[in-house]
Scaffold this motif. Structure first.
Motif, PDB file in Angstrom:
ATOM      1  N   GLN A   9      -8.284 -18.031  20.871  1.00  0.00           N
ATOM      2  CA  GLN A   9      -7.439 -17.480  21.931  1.00  0.00           C
ATOM      3  C   GLN A   9      -6.614 -16.337  21.352  1.00  0.00           C
ATOM      4  O   GLN A   9      -6.007 -16.477  20.284  1.00  0.00           O
ATOM      5  N   LYS A  10      -6.583 -15.220  22.036  1.00  0.00           N
ATOM      6  CA  LYS A  10      -5.950 -14.014  21.503  1.00  0.00           C
ATOM      7  C   LYS A  10      -4.460 -14.213  21.262  1.00  0.00           C
ATOM      8  O   LYS A  10      -3.731 -14.672  22.130  1.00  0.00           O
ATOM      9  N   LYS A  11      -4.025 -13.854  20.044  1.00  0.00           N
ATOM     10  CA  LYS A  11      -2.601 -13.848  19.717  1.00  0.00           C
ATOM     11  C   LYS A  11      -2.046 -12.450  19.968  1.00  0.00           C
ATOM     12  O   LYS A  11      -2.720 -11.451  19.731  1.00  0.00           O
ATOM     13  N   THR A  12      -0.816 -12.387  20.407  1.00  0.00           N
ATOM     14  CA  THR A  12      -0.176 -11.089  20.639  1.00  0.00           C
ATOM     15  C   THR A  12       0.854 -10.765  19.566  1.00  0.00           C
ATOM     16  O   THR A  12       1.299  -9.628  19.464  1.00  0.00           O
ATOM     17  N   ARG A  13       1.241 -11.761  18.761  1.00  0.00           N
ATOM     18  CA  ARG A  13       2.152 -11.542  17.644  1.00  0.00           C
ATOM     19  C   ARG A  13       1.523 -12.127  16.383  1.00  0.00           C
ATOM     20  O   ARG A  13       0.903 -13.199  16.431  1.00  0.00           O
ATOM     21  N   LEU A  14       1.666 -11.429  15.264  1.00  0.00           N
ATOM     22  CA  LEU A  14       1.055 -11.861  14.002  1.00  0.00           C
ATOM     23  C   LEU A  14       2.114 -11.830  12.897  1.00  0.00           C
ATOM     24  O   LEU A  14       2.076 -10.976  12.001  1.00  0.00           O
ATOM     25  N   PRO A  15       3.079 -12.733  12.941  1.00  0.00           N
ATOM     26  CA  PRO A  15       4.153 -12.725  11.935  1.00  0.00           C
ATOM     27  C   PRO A  15       3.610 -12.943  10.530  1.00  0.00           C
ATOM     28  O   PRO A  15       2.698 -13.731  10.310  1.00  0.00           O
ATOM     29  N   GLY A  16       4.198 -12.194   9.585  1.00  0.00           N
ATOM     30  CA  GLY A  16       3.797 -12.320   8.183  1.00  0.00           C
ATOM     31  C   GLY A  16       2.560 -11.536   7.815  1.00  0.00           C
ATOM     32  O   GLY A  16       2.181 -11.497   6.643  1.00  0.00           O
ATOM     33  N   ARG A  17       1.940 -10.899   8.795  1.00  0.00           N
ATOM     34  CA  ARG A  17       0.746 -10.100   8.522  1.00  0.00           C
ATOM     35  C   ARG A  17       0.991  -8.642   8.907  1.00  0.00           C
ATOM     36  O   ARG A  17       1.896  -8.329   9.685  1.00  0.00           O
ATOM     37  N   LEU A  18       0.175  -7.773   8.374  1.00  0.00           N
ATOM     38  CA  LEU A  18       0.261  -6.356   8.731  1.00  0.00           C
ATOM     39  C   LEU A  18      -1.073  -5.693   8.436  1.00  0.00           C
ATOM     40  O   LEU A  18      -1.627  -5.834   7.337  1.00  0.00           O
ATOM     41  N   SER A  19      -1.595  -4.968   9.422  1.00  0.00           N
ATOM     42  CA  SER A  19      -2.768  -4.113   9.242  1.00  0.00           C
ATOM     43  C   SER A  19      -2.405  -2.752   9.801  1.00  0.00           C
ATOM     44  O   SER A  19      -2.037  -2.639  10.977  1.00  0.00           O
ATOM     45  N   VAL A  20      -2.490  -1.721   8.982  1.00  0.00           N
ATOM     46  CA  VAL A  20      -1.948  -0.421   9.371  1.00  0.00           C
ATOM     47  C   VAL A  20      -2.795   0.713   8.811  1.00  0.00           C
ATOM     48  O   VAL A  20      -3.347   0.619   7.715  1.00  0.00           O
ATOM     49  N   THR A  21      -2.919   1.777   9.595  1.00  0.00           N
ATOM     50  CA  THR A  21      -3.456   3.042   9.098  1.00  0.00           C
ATOM     51  C   THR A  21      -2.279   3.951   8.785  1.00  0.00           C
ATOM     52  O   THR A  21      -1.505   4.299   9.676  1.00  0.00           O
ATOM     53  N   VAL A  22      -2.139   4.305   7.519  1.00  0.00           N
ATOM     54  CA  VAL A  22      -1.066   5.196   7.076  1.00  0.00           C
ATOM     55  C   VAL A  22      -1.633   6.609   6.970  1.00  0.00           C
ATOM     56  O   VAL A  22      -2.638   6.828   6.297  1.00  0.00           O
ATOM     57  N   GLU A  23      -0.998   7.543   7.646  1.00  0.00           N
ATOM     58  CA  GLU A  23      -1.419   8.949   7.596  1.00  0.00           C
ATOM     59  C   GLU A  23      -0.478   9.688   6.646  1.00  0.00           C
ATOM     60  O   GLU A  23       0.669   9.980   6.981  1.00  0.00           O
ATOM     61  N   LEU A  24      -0.977   9.962   5.443  1.00  0.00           N
ATOM     62  CA  LEU A  24      -0.169  10.562   4.377  1.00  0.00           C
ATOM     63  C   LEU A  24      -0.172  12.083   4.494  1.00  0.00           C
ATOM     64  O   LEU A  24      -0.799  12.790   3.704  1.00  0.00           O
ATOM     65  N   ARG A  25       0.496  12.559   5.527  1.00  0.00           N
ATOM     66  CA  ARG A  25       0.619  13.999   5.791  1.00  0.00           C
ATOM     67  C   ARG A  25      -0.757  14.631   6.017  1.00  0.00           C
ATOM     68  O   ARG A  25      -1.548  14.069   6.757  1.00  0.00           O
ATOM     69  N   GLY A  26      -1.038  15.802   5.381  1.00  0.00           N
ATOM     70  CA  GLY A  26      -2.276  16.534   5.643  1.00  0.00           C
ATOM     71  C   GLY A  26      -3.242  16.512   4.471  1.00  0.00           C
ATOM     72  O   GLY A  26      -2.894  16.106   3.357  1.00  0.00           O
ATOM     73  N   THR A  27      -4.451  16.990   4.705  1.00  0.00           N
ATOM     74  CA  THR A  27      -5.497  16.934   3.683  1.00  0.00           C
ATOM     75  C   THR A  27      -5.135  17.712   2.423  1.00  0.00           C
ATOM     76  O   THR A  27      -5.607  17.375   1.335  1.00  0.00           O
ATOM     77  N   ARG A  28      -4.329  18.744   2.556  1.00  0.00           N
ATOM     78  CA  ARG A  28      -3.976  19.559   1.389  1.00  0.00           C
ATOM     79  C   ARG A  28      -2.714  19.068   0.682  1.00  0.00           C
ATOM     80  O   ARG A  28      -2.307  19.656  -0.330  1.00  0.00           O
ATOM     81  N   ASP A  29      -2.102  18.020   1.183  1.00  0.00           N
ATOM     82  CA  ASP A  29      -0.873  17.500   0.574  1.00  0.00           C
ATOM     83  C   ASP A  29      -1.201  16.514  -0.540  1.00  0.00           C
ATOM     84  O   ASP A  29      -0.827  15.341  -0.503  1.00  0.00           O
ATOM     85  N   VAL A  30      -1.908  17.005  -1.544  1.00  0.00           N
ATOM     86  CA  VAL A  30      -2.308  16.191  -2.692  1.00  0.00           C
ATOM     87  C   VAL A  30      -1.616  16.782  -3.923  1.00  0.00           C
ATOM     88  O   VAL A  30      -2.137  17.697  -4.562  1.00  0.00           O
ATOM     89  N   TYR A  31      -0.421  16.266  -4.194  1.00  0.00           N
ATOM     90  CA  TYR A  31       0.401  16.763  -5.285  1.00  0.00           C
ATOM     91  C   TYR A  31       0.954  15.575  -6.062  1.00  0.00           C
ATOM     92  O   TYR A  31       1.234  14.518  -5.479  1.00  0.00           O
ATOM     93  N   PRO A  32       1.159  15.723  -7.369  1.00  0.00           N
ATOM     94  CA  PRO A  32       1.657  14.587  -8.155  1.00  0.00           C
ATOM     95  C   PRO A  32       3.018  14.085  -7.690  1.00  0.00           C
ATOM     96  O   PRO A  32       3.260  12.875  -7.660  1.00  0.00           O
ATOM     97  N   GLU A  33       3.914  15.007  -7.302  1.00  0.00           N
ATOM     98  CA  GLU A  33       5.251  14.572  -6.891  1.00  0.00           C
ATOM     99  C   GLU A  33       5.183  13.731  -5.614  1.00  0.00           C
ATOM    100  O   GLU A  33       5.845  12.686  -5.506  1.00  0.00           O
ATOM    101  N   LEU A  34       4.394  14.187  -4.638  1.00  0.00           N
ATOM    102  CA  LEU A  34       4.259  13.435  -3.391  1.00  0.00           C
ATOM    103  C   LEU A  34       3.580  12.091  -3.626  1.00  0.00           C
ATOM    104  O   LEU A  34       3.987  11.067  -3.075  1.00  0.00           O
ATOM    105  N   ALA A  35       2.534  12.092  -4.461  1.00  0.00           N
ATOM    106  CA  ALA A  35       1.795  10.858  -4.706  1.00  0.00           C
ATOM    107  C   ALA A  35       2.680   9.829  -5.404  1.00  0.00           C
ATOM    108  O   ALA A  35       2.649   8.636  -5.071  1.00  0.00           O
ATOM    109  N   ARG A  36       3.468  10.275  -6.377  1.00  0.00           N
ATOM    110  CA  ARG A  36       4.378   9.349  -7.061  1.00  0.00           C
ATOM    111  C   ARG A  36       5.417   8.801  -6.087  1.00  0.00           C
ATOM    112  O   ARG A  36       5.736   7.608  -6.107  1.00  0.00           O
ATOM    113  N   LYS A  37       5.974   9.669  -5.262  1.00  0.00           N
ATOM    114  CA  LYS A  37       6.973   9.243  -4.276  1.00  0.00           C
ATOM    115  C   LYS A  37       6.382   8.215  -3.317  1.00  0.00           C
ATOM    116  O   LYS A  37       7.001   7.185  -3.007  1.00  0.00           O
TER     117      LYS A  37
END
Length: 352
Positions: free
Chosen positions: A203-231
């Motif tokens: 039966q479908k649950k509408t709340r999933l406490p303690g769990r997380l599934s997420v797509t994180v969008e880390l800015r743009g394709t050209r934003d590949v820099y050591p400072e940003l990656a470390r942060k």
């Protein structure tokens, strides 16, 4: 740290793909288990850079005896896409063989059917075997972060309603500027994970406490820099500490203060006709209804050769395309708004 490889046989003789997997064993069975993958779209590399620095941080935590929950990291989740170049340009979003988005058509199963994902894998193409093995690993976790990026973009995420507002800790830890609340109606990887959890008991649950599934969008394709990656790696580490996956100096993560918008409130700005794009506004800018966003040069040099594209309502420009040539109805921008868009939107993802 245990380093292993999943070997995926190719669909033609003499070809195989190797998928490196990094695992840390937690010392507390009750602590949340975590799965993090990057570059499912193989040309989206900010997540791979983040994973590189995060793995260094986790190795030190392991030496300190600070890892409580099992952690699995896959820094380059798509070796098939990483090998697909066309006329010198990496084509990491769509499989050239099936023409399918690597982040679509994930199997939608209940959690109890997890092990069936890897039964008799030889029945499937290499791309489907990859998807099944990634999903099998992810469904062994409680927290799943799928690291992507957009074209030109602010830091933002797609988060299912079932995880909000608890997931505000991740959004704050990564200094996101917007969160898009998704409806769980597509077959994208993060939604396939959530689907399995929602239907764990049938039966479908509408709340999933303690769990997380997420797509994180880390800015743009050209934003590949050591400072940003470390942060960003430090942000993920702070999140893991806050969720009890790792012990560390616990900083209070402030409540998320950015834009929170359901997908129905995202204005997908599209080109009315083909032509050269002249942008008047950039990502991160707030706009008012009627503001000029772009001019499309449909017939350069003619009196009627330019079309204006204006904002349909007030909002924040979260993404913009990097190309400067539009096809008819191609995407130009995403604007997060306080009110629903008047445009008709099918359930599911905003883009193909």
């Amino acid at each position: 740290m245990d380093v292993s490889e999943i070997i995926i046989a190719g669909d033609t003789p003499g070809i195989e793909w190797r998928l490196p997997v990094f695992r840390f064993k937690g010392r507390t069975a009750a602590a949340p288990k975590t799965y993090i993958q990057a570059a499912l779209h193989a040309n989206e590399l900010p997540g791979t850079a983040l994973a590189h620095f995060l793995l260094q941080r986790l190795q030190q935590a392991e030496k300190d005896g600070a890892i409580l929950g099992d952690i699995t990291v896959v820094p380059q989740a798509n070796p098939i896409g990483a090998a697909q170049s066309h006329f010198g340009e990496l084509q990491g979003r769509f499989d050239l063989g099936s023409r399918t988005n690597f982040n679509r058509d994930s199997p939608l199963i209940a959690l109890g059917d997890r092990d069936r994902l890897i039964d008799d894998l030889d029945r499937y193409s290499a791309t489907d075997r990859l998807k099944r093995q990634l999903l099998h690993m992810a469904l062994g976790a409680d927290l799943m972060l799928d690291l992507h990026c957009d074209d030109e973009a602010l830091q933002y995420a797609y988060i299912d309603d079932a995880f909000w507002p608890e997931a505000g800790d991740l959004a704050s830890a990564l200094d996101m500027e917007a969160v898009f609340l998704s409806d769980g109606e597509s077959s994208a990887f993060e939604e396939a994970v959530a689907y399995a959890w929602k239907y764990e008991t049938g039966q479908k649950k509408t709340r999933l406490p303690g769990r997380l599934s997420v797509t994180v969008e880390l800015r743009g394709t050209r934003d590949v820099y050591p400072e940003l990656a470390r942060k960003d790696a430090e942000g993920v580490f702070r999140f893991l500490v806050a969720r009890g996956v790792v012990t560390g100096d616990e900083e209070t993560i402030a409540p998320f203060a950015g834009i929170v918008a359901p997908l129905d409130n995202i204005e997908m700005i599209r080109a009315p006709e083909a032509g050269a794009i002249l942008f008047h506004r950039d990502i991160g800018e707030s706009v008012k209804a009627g503001d000029l966003l772009a001019t499309i040069l449909t017939r350069p040099g003619l009196a009627d050769g330019a079309l204006e594209v204006r904002a349909p309502q007030d909002g924040l420009i979260v993404t913009r395309v990097s190309t400067r040539l539009a096809r008819r109805r191609s995407d130009l921008m995403k604007i997060a708004c306080a009110a629903p868009s008047s445009a008709v939107r099918k359930p599911g993802s905003l883009e193909a």
